[in-house]
Scaffold this active site. Structure first.
Site, short mmCIF file in Angstrom:
data_model
loop_
_atom_site.label_atom_id
_atom_site.label_comp_id
_atom_site.label_asym_id
_atom_site.label_seq_id
_atom_site.Cartn_x
_atom_site.Cartn_y
_atom_site.Cartn_z
N THR A 124 6.53 25.21 75.81
CA THR A 124 7.48 26.40 76.62
C THR A 124 7.92 27.43 75.71
O THR A 124 7.68 28.82 76.03
CB THR A 124 8.37 25.69 77.52
OG1 THR A 124 7.98 24.70 78.32
CG2 THR A 124 9.12 26.83 78.28
N SER A 137 0.71 21.09 79.68
CA SER A 137 0.61 19.83 80.87
C SER A 137 -0.85 19.82 81.18
O SER A 137 -1.43 18.70 81.42
CB SER A 137 1.51 20.25 81.76
OG SER A 137 2.92 19.66 81.23
N ASN A 165 15.61 22.90 74.43
CA ASN A 165 14.36 22.77 73.82
C ASN A 165 13.50 24.10 73.67
O ASN A 165 13.16 24.29 72.69
CB ASN A 165 13.64 21.75 74.65
CG ASN A 165 12.10 21.64 74.02
OD1 ASN A 165 11.84 21.61 73.06
ND2 ASN A 165 11.34 21.76 75.10
N LYS A 201 7.68 20.60 92.89
CA LYS A 201 8.94 20.33 92.31
C LYS A 201 9.57 18.97 92.95
O LYS A 201 9.37 18.83 94.12
CB LYS A 201 9.88 21.50 92.24
CG LYS A 201 10.58 21.74 91.01
CD LYS A 201 10.01 21.90 89.79
CE LYS A 201 10.73 22.21 88.62
NZ LYS A 201 10.00 22.67 87.40
N LYS A 210 3.20 30.53 88.96
CA LYS A 210 3.05 30.21 87.36
C LYS A 210 1.65 29.74 87.19
O LYS A 210 1.02 30.11 86.33
CB LYS A 210 4.05 29.19 87.04
CG LYS A 210 4.25 29.30 85.58
CD LYS A 210 5.36 28.22 85.06
CE LYS A 210 6.88 28.68 85.55
NZ LYS A 210 7.89 27.97 85.08
N LYS A 236 1.59 20.68 90.81
CA LYS A 236 2.15 20.25 89.67
C LYS A 236 3.39 20.98 89.38
O LYS A 236 3.67 21.88 89.82
CB LYS A 236 1.14 20.84 88.48
CG LYS A 236 1.62 20.62 87.02
CD LYS A 236 1.01 19.19 86.67
CE LYS A 236 1.39 18.83 85.26
NZ LYS A 236 2.91 18.53 85.26
#
Length: 436
Positions: free
Chosen positions: A209, A369, A240, A125, A113, A89
């Site tokens: 987040t 997510s 954001n 990523k 994470k 992910k």
């Protein structure tokens, strides 16, 4: 620790440099912290090598027919760091300065994470070396669809699940989902997260987040017995993550004394009206330039302000060995990935500053997510209140887990995060074994 283990560490395999990695790179910072945790956990040499190397590194050429008929070729990347815990992910960023080294570091961070917040995903990523501001909407769509087409054997709801990152958004995720679905001959909403809600996105994802940053910040304040209503906060970055963090801390009664964006810092010792600043930014092209609710200062001055909480939510390496001695916050909650360099950690630790590390503090995004992926797989969607409630509970539990590890080993929260995450992945690897 046994003498044999001490000898094996000093003889080199924990200190052996990873090939092709520059010493000051993001990957090198991650590896320095990884080695520390490996020593505490007394990792087997083979396990250390396995977890320090990406499973896959994919580089692709992306030819795009531009609006004027010319063909431009862009370079794209996808790094799968680890998939022991589940499908990999991680976001996709569009930037003209993205490098494979940076993508490797971010992929590894995603592994740790996900493990820290007990989400059953591995780390990945992606990136494309491009300045998206120089592309038209049609060119951006063609770029995204060709990149996705090149990654059809990589992406998949049970293999590798992209998400938005720097300069990518819901629309880009929609194009990825559609391109993948067209090639699969069926709609696969779970292949990406961060989609528009109408296409299977989750409520609460945009704010997740920043909400996670605030949940962890409140938990840290509680440990230091500081009331949120008596807290002064500095937020670097008003995108954001930064704007949501500022707004939620403002709603908790905290005094937000400084905020910043690319135009510079804005300071008001009596506190900034965050709703007014947010509205100004929205009506001013997402820029604080000209905001008159605070005096203008530099971003460097902003980082060095005296405050209870500093939330760096901009870019990597903002706090380093040069400015770390001047940091005056009691708590640093890392809204960005890697805002504090490895060589600044010790300086901040000696100053008694509590750091809530990025792999916990900003894990709210990957957590929601995961919620989105679950909802897509079930075809049943939750209310925003339910999403937020589950996010807050999971983030608080994760903070408490790391705090217990930090006390057990007398280490910092960052070190505890790596110890906890690497132990979880290494234990899973031991149970699964190596397929021959």
């Amino acid at each position: 620790m046994s003498n044999n283990k001490k000898n094996s560490i000093s003889s080199g395999f924990y200190k052996e440099p990873v090939p092709h990695i520059t010493p000051d790179s993001p990957f090198a910072s991650m590896m320095e912290r990884f080695r520390f945790a490996a020593e505490i956990l007394e990792l087997n040499e083979g396990v250390f090598k396995y977890l320090s190397s990406p499973e896959k590194v994919i580089m692709v050429s992306i030819p795009v027919t531009m609006d004027n008929g010319d063909i431009e070729v862009f370079e794209g990347y996808r790094v799968i760091h680890n998939s022991i815990l589940g499908p990999s992910k991680g976001g996709i960023r569009y930037s003209d300065d993205v490098t494979i080294d940076e993508v490797k570091a971010l992929a590894a961070w995603m592994t740790w994470k996900c493990a820290v917040v007990n989400v059953p995903f591995g780390g990945a990523k992606g990136g494309v070396r491009v300045n998206p501001k120089e592309l038209s909407q049609n060119e951006l769509e063609r770029l995204t669809r060709r990149y996705t087409s090149n990654m059809l054997d990589v992406f998949g709801p049970d293999r590798d699940i992209p998400a938005p990152d720097m300069n990518t958004n819901e629309q880009v995720m929609a194009w990825i989902m559609d391109t993948y679905s067209m090639n699969q001959k069926k709609t696969e909403t779970a292949v990406v997260t961060g989609k528009p809600i109408i296409l299977g996105g989750s409520k609460g994802r945009k704010e997740a987040t920043g909400r996670g940053v605030v949940t962890c910040t409140l938990a840290a304040l509680s440990k230091l017995r500081i009331s949120p209503s008596k807290t002064s906060v500095v937020v670097q970055g008003f995108g954001n993550v930064g704007s949501v963090s500022a707004q939620l801390m403002y709603e908790q009664g905290a005094k937000i004394i400084a905020i910043s964006d690319i135009s510079g810092g804005y300071y008001n010792k009596d506190g900034i009206n965050i709703p007014a600043a947010t509205q100004y930014s929205l009506t001013n092209g997402f820029s604080l330039e000209g905001f008159d609710g605070a005096e203008k200062i530099s971003n460097r001055e902003l980082l060095e302000l005296e405050c209870d909480v500093l939330i760096p939510a901009a870019k990597e390496d903002q706090i380093n060995k040069d400015n770390a001695p001047n940091i005056k916050a009691k708590i640093i909650s890392e809204g960005a990935n890697g805002p504090v360099t490895a060589n600044a950690d010790k300086i901040l630790e000696e100053k008694g500053i509590m750091i809530v590390p990025d792999i916990l503090a900003n894990a709210g995004g990957v957590t929601v997510s995961y919620f989105e992926w679950v909802q897509d797989r079930h075809g049943y969607f939750w209310t925003e209140e339910r999403v937020n409630r589950r996010l807050n509970r999971l983030m608080r539990e994760s903070f408490d887990n790391l705090f217990m590890v930090s006390e057990k080993y007398s280490i910092t929260l960052r070190q505890a995060a790596y110890v906890y995450a690497i132990d979880r992945v290494a234990t899973t690897l031991k149970l699964r074994g190596i397929y021959a």
